[in-house]
Design a protein around this motif. Structure first.
Motif, PDB file in Angstrom:
ATOM      1  N   ARG A   2      20.336  26.066 -16.169  1.00  0.00           N
ATOM      2  CA  ARG A   2      21.203  26.132 -15.060  1.00  0.00           C
ATOM      3  C   ARG A   2      21.158  26.698 -14.061  1.00  0.00           C
ATOM      4  O   ARG A   2      20.530  27.799 -13.868  1.00  0.00           O
ATOM      5  CB  ARG A   2      22.604  26.631 -15.685  1.00  0.00           C
ATOM      6  N   PHE A   3      21.670  26.028 -12.755  1.00  0.00           N
ATOM      7  CA  PHE A   3      21.417  26.675 -11.410  1.00  0.00           C
ATOM      8  C   PHE A   3      22.841  27.526 -11.281  1.00  0.00           C
ATOM      9  O   PHE A   3      23.731  27.363 -11.274  1.00  0.00           O
ATOM     10  CB  PHE A   3      21.293  25.459 -10.502  1.00  0.00           C
ATOM     11  N   VAL A   4      22.550  28.887 -10.796  1.00  0.00           N
ATOM     12  CA  VAL A   4      23.312  30.085 -10.564  1.00  0.00           C
ATOM     13  C   VAL A   4      23.618  29.963  -8.962  1.00  0.00           C
ATOM     14  O   VAL A   4      24.703  29.634  -8.525  1.00  0.00           O
ATOM     15  CB  VAL A   4      23.133  31.187 -11.179  1.00  0.00           C
ATOM     16  N   SER A   5      22.495  30.371  -8.521  1.00  0.00           N
ATOM     17  CA  SER A   5      22.599  30.373  -7.070  1.00  0.00           C
ATOM     18  C   SER A   5      21.286  30.563  -6.282  1.00  0.00           C
ATOM     19  O   SER A   5      20.171  30.985  -6.976  1.00  0.00           O
ATOM     20  CB  SER A   5      23.402  31.644  -6.338  1.00  0.00           C
ATOM     21  N   GLU A   6      21.129  30.221  -5.049  1.00  0.00           N
ATOM     22  CA  GLU A   6      19.681  30.396  -4.473  1.00  0.00           C
ATOM     23  C   GLU A   6      19.138  31.818  -4.625  1.00  0.00           C
ATOM     24  O   GLU A   6      18.102  32.078  -4.686  1.00  0.00           O
ATOM     25  CB  GLU A   6      19.952  30.154  -2.774  1.00  0.00           C
ATOM     26  N   GLU A   7      20.014  32.882  -4.421  1.00  0.00           N
ATOM     27  CA  GLU A   7      19.866  34.438  -4.492  1.00  0.00           C
ATOM     28  C   GLU A   7      19.350  34.753  -5.985  1.00  0.00           C
ATOM     29  O   GLU A   7      18.564  35.681  -6.037  1.00  0.00           O
ATOM     30  CB  GLU A   7      21.052  35.163  -4.168  1.00  0.00           C
ATOM     31  N   LYS A   8      19.493  33.889  -6.934  1.00  0.00           N
ATOM     32  CA  LYS A   8      19.214  34.178  -8.533  1.00  0.00           C
ATOM     33  C   LYS A   8      17.962  33.460  -8.472  1.00  0.00           C
ATOM     34  O   LYS A   8      17.433  33.546  -9.874  1.00  0.00           O
ATOM     35  CB  LYS A   8      20.217  34.034  -9.114  1.00  0.00           C
ATOM     36  N   GLU A   9      17.567  32.425  -8.026  1.00  0.00           N
ATOM     37  CA  GLU A   9      16.227  31.658  -8.158  1.00  0.00           C
ATOM     38  C   GLU A   9      14.932  32.389  -7.580  1.00  0.00           C
ATOM     39  O   GLU A   9      14.600  32.328  -6.540  1.00  0.00           O
ATOM     40  CB  GLU A   9      16.367  30.224  -7.695  1.00  0.00           C
ATOM     41  N   TRP A  10      14.183  32.927  -8.508  1.00  0.00           N
ATOM     42  CA  TRP A  10      13.190  33.989  -8.098  1.00  0.00           C
ATOM     43  C   TRP A  10      12.077  32.928  -7.425  1.00  0.00           C
ATOM     44  O   TRP A  10      11.627  33.405  -6.434  1.00  0.00           O
ATOM     45  CB  TRP A  10      12.643  34.645  -9.333  1.00  0.00           C
ATOM     46  N   LEU A  11      12.001  31.680  -8.021  1.00  0.00           N
ATOM     47  CA  LEU A  11      10.942  30.958  -7.346  1.00  0.00           C
ATOM     48  C   LEU A  11      11.224  30.559  -5.927  1.00  0.00           C
ATOM     49  O   LEU A  11      10.574  30.594  -4.984  1.00  0.00           O
ATOM     50  CB  LEU A  11      10.780  29.588  -7.923  1.00  0.00           C
ATOM     51  N   PHE A  12      12.623  30.229  -5.700  1.00  0.00           N
ATOM     52  CA  PHE A  12      13.104  29.965  -4.329  1.00  0.00           C
ATOM     53  C   PHE A  12      12.958  31.145  -3.248  1.00  0.00           C
ATOM     54  O   PHE A  12      12.489  30.860  -2.271  1.00  0.00           O
ATOM     55  CB  PHE A  12      14.527  29.472  -4.448  1.00  0.00           C
ATOM     56  N   LEU A  13      13.295  32.420  -3.821  1.00  0.00           N
ATOM     57  CA  LEU A  13      12.957  33.514  -3.024  1.00  0.00           C
ATOM     58  C   LEU A  13      11.619  33.803  -2.674  1.00  0.00           C
ATOM     59  O   LEU A  13      11.175  34.039  -1.548  1.00  0.00           O
ATOM     60  CB  LEU A  13      13.821  34.911  -3.784  1.00  0.00           C
ATOM     61  N   ARG A  67      10.305  24.644 -14.976  1.00  0.00           N
ATOM     62  CA  ARG A  67      11.744  25.425 -14.969  1.00  0.00           C
ATOM     63  C   ARG A  67      12.740  24.283 -15.519  1.00  0.00           C
ATOM     64  O   ARG A  67      13.792  24.843 -16.015  1.00  0.00           O
ATOM     65  CB  ARG A  67      12.096  25.356 -13.505  1.00  0.00           C
ATOM     66  N   HIS A  68      12.566  22.966 -15.865  1.00  0.00           N
ATOM     67  CA  HIS A  68      13.178  21.975 -16.421  1.00  0.00           C
ATOM     68  C   HIS A  68      14.698  21.781 -15.723  1.00  0.00           C
ATOM     69  O   HIS A  68      15.508  21.348 -16.261  1.00  0.00           O
ATOM     70  CB  HIS A  68      13.607  22.584 -17.999  1.00  0.00           C
ATOM     71  N   LEU A  69      14.620  22.207 -14.475  1.00  0.00           N
ATOM     72  CA  LEU A  69      15.668  21.980 -13.731  1.00  0.00           C
ATOM     73  C   LEU A  69      15.500  21.439 -12.221  1.00  0.00           C
ATOM     74  O   LEU A  69      14.882  22.088 -11.493  1.00  0.00           O
ATOM     75  CB  LEU A  69      16.501  23.336 -13.425  1.00  0.00           C
ATOM     76  N   PRO A  70      15.745  19.952 -12.143  1.00  0.00           N
ATOM     77  CA  PRO A  70      15.525  19.581 -10.766  1.00  0.00           C
ATOM     78  C   PRO A  70      16.242  19.923  -9.682  1.00  0.00           C
ATOM     79  O   PRO A  70      17.496  20.096  -9.666  1.00  0.00           O
ATOM     80  CB  PRO A  70      15.900  17.955 -10.995  1.00  0.00           C
ATOM     81  N   LEU A  71      15.732  20.730  -8.718  1.00  0.00           N
ATOM     82  CA  LEU A  71      16.235  21.355  -7.480  1.00  0.00           C
ATOM     83  C   LEU A  71      15.461  20.838  -6.337  1.00  0.00           C
ATOM     84  O   LEU A  71      14.459  20.597  -6.263  1.00  0.00           O
ATOM     85  CB  LEU A  71      15.913  23.004  -7.575  1.00  0.00           C
ATOM     86  N   ASP A  72      16.197  20.721  -5.312  1.00  0.00           N
ATOM     87  CA  ASP A  72      15.807  20.190  -3.897  1.00  0.00           C
ATOM     88  C   ASP A  72      16.609  21.360  -2.858  1.00  0.00           C
ATOM     89  O   ASP A  72      17.590  20.868  -2.619  1.00  0.00           O
ATOM     90  CB  ASP A  72      15.824  18.714  -3.671  1.00  0.00           C
ATOM     91  N   LEU A  73      15.962  22.228  -2.403  1.00  0.00           N
ATOM     92  CA  LEU A  73      16.512  23.255  -1.738  1.00  0.00           C
ATOM     93  C   LEU A  73      15.766  23.250  -0.463  1.00  0.00           C
ATOM     94  O   LEU A  73      14.524  23.599  -0.464  1.00  0.00           O
ATOM     95  CB  LEU A  73      16.892  24.576  -2.521  1.00  0.00           C
ATOM     96  N   ALA A  74      16.500  23.690   0.681  1.00  0.00           N
ATOM     97  CA  ALA A  74      16.079  24.043   1.879  1.00  0.00           C
ATOM     98  C   ALA A  74      15.710  25.287   1.987  1.00  0.00           C
ATOM     99  O   ALA A  74      16.406  26.498   2.008  1.00  0.00           O
ATOM    100  CB  ALA A  74      16.833  23.591   3.410  1.00  0.00           C
ATOM    101  N   VAL A  75      14.285  25.789   2.257  1.00  0.00           N
ATOM    102  CA  VAL A  75      13.733  26.992   2.338  1.00  0.00           C
ATOM    103  C   VAL A  75      13.992  27.621   3.796  1.00  0.00           C
ATOM    104  O   VAL A  75      14.223  28.705   4.090  1.00  0.00           O
ATOM    105  CB  VAL A  75      12.388  27.121   1.980  1.00  0.00           C
ATOM    106  N   SER A  76      13.716  26.637   4.829  1.00  0.00           N
ATOM    107  CA  SER A  76      13.876  26.951   6.071  1.00  0.00           C
ATOM    108  C   SER A  76      14.041  25.366   6.772  1.00  0.00           C
ATOM    109  O   SER A  76      14.477  24.465   6.320  1.00  0.00           O
ATOM    110  CB  SER A  76      12.559  27.513   6.850  1.00  0.00           C
ATOM    111  N   GLY A  77      14.122  25.538   8.040  1.00  0.00           N
ATOM    112  CA  GLY A  77      14.595  24.150   8.846  1.00  0.00           C
ATOM    113  C   GLY A  77      13.996  22.960   8.343  1.00  0.00           C
ATOM    114  O   GLY A  77      14.485  21.943   8.151  1.00  0.00           O
TER     115      GLY A  77
END
Length: 106
Positions: free
Chosen positions: A37-48, A67-77
């Motif tokens: 489950r996706f909780v938040s960007e602040e809790k996704e250690w790979l994203f951090l 991770r078994h969870l499909p995610l597409d998040l902006a790291v920067s611009g």
């Protein structure tokens, strides 16, 4: 080595049944822990981790799996964090056309 040898001794049909049962058990355990489950960007250690690397050196894409969870998040611009998810139930994968990487599912 012993487990691999033992697995080779059984018929492939039986081996696949055992593997699927074990996989479902593992997924059920992880689901109870909230691992998929996706909780938040602040809790996704790979994203951090990606943000930390991006602050020093730009990359267009940070691509991860398992991770078994499909995610597409902006790291920067212009940098993206892509987690491929998994093909078994969510059927997610990424397609790179030479210019863009897109997370999709079938």
């Amino acid at each position: 080595p012993l487990a691999r040898w033992a697995f080779r001794q059984v018929h492939p049909d039986l081996g696949m049944r055992v593997a699927r049962a074990w996989s479902k058990r593992s997924r059920a355990g992880n689901d109870q822990k909230g691992a998929d489950r996706f909780v938040s960007e602040e809790k996704e250690w790979l994203f951090l981790y990606c943000r930390e690397i991006e602050s020093r050196l730009h990359h267009d894409y940070y691509v991860f799996g398992h991770r078994h969870l499909p995610l597409d998040l902006a790291v920067s611009g212009s940098a993206r964090y892509i987690n491929l998810g998994e093909w078994f139930s969510r059927r997610s994968y990424a397609v790179f056309d030479g210019a863009r990487l897109e997370l999709t599912a079938y």
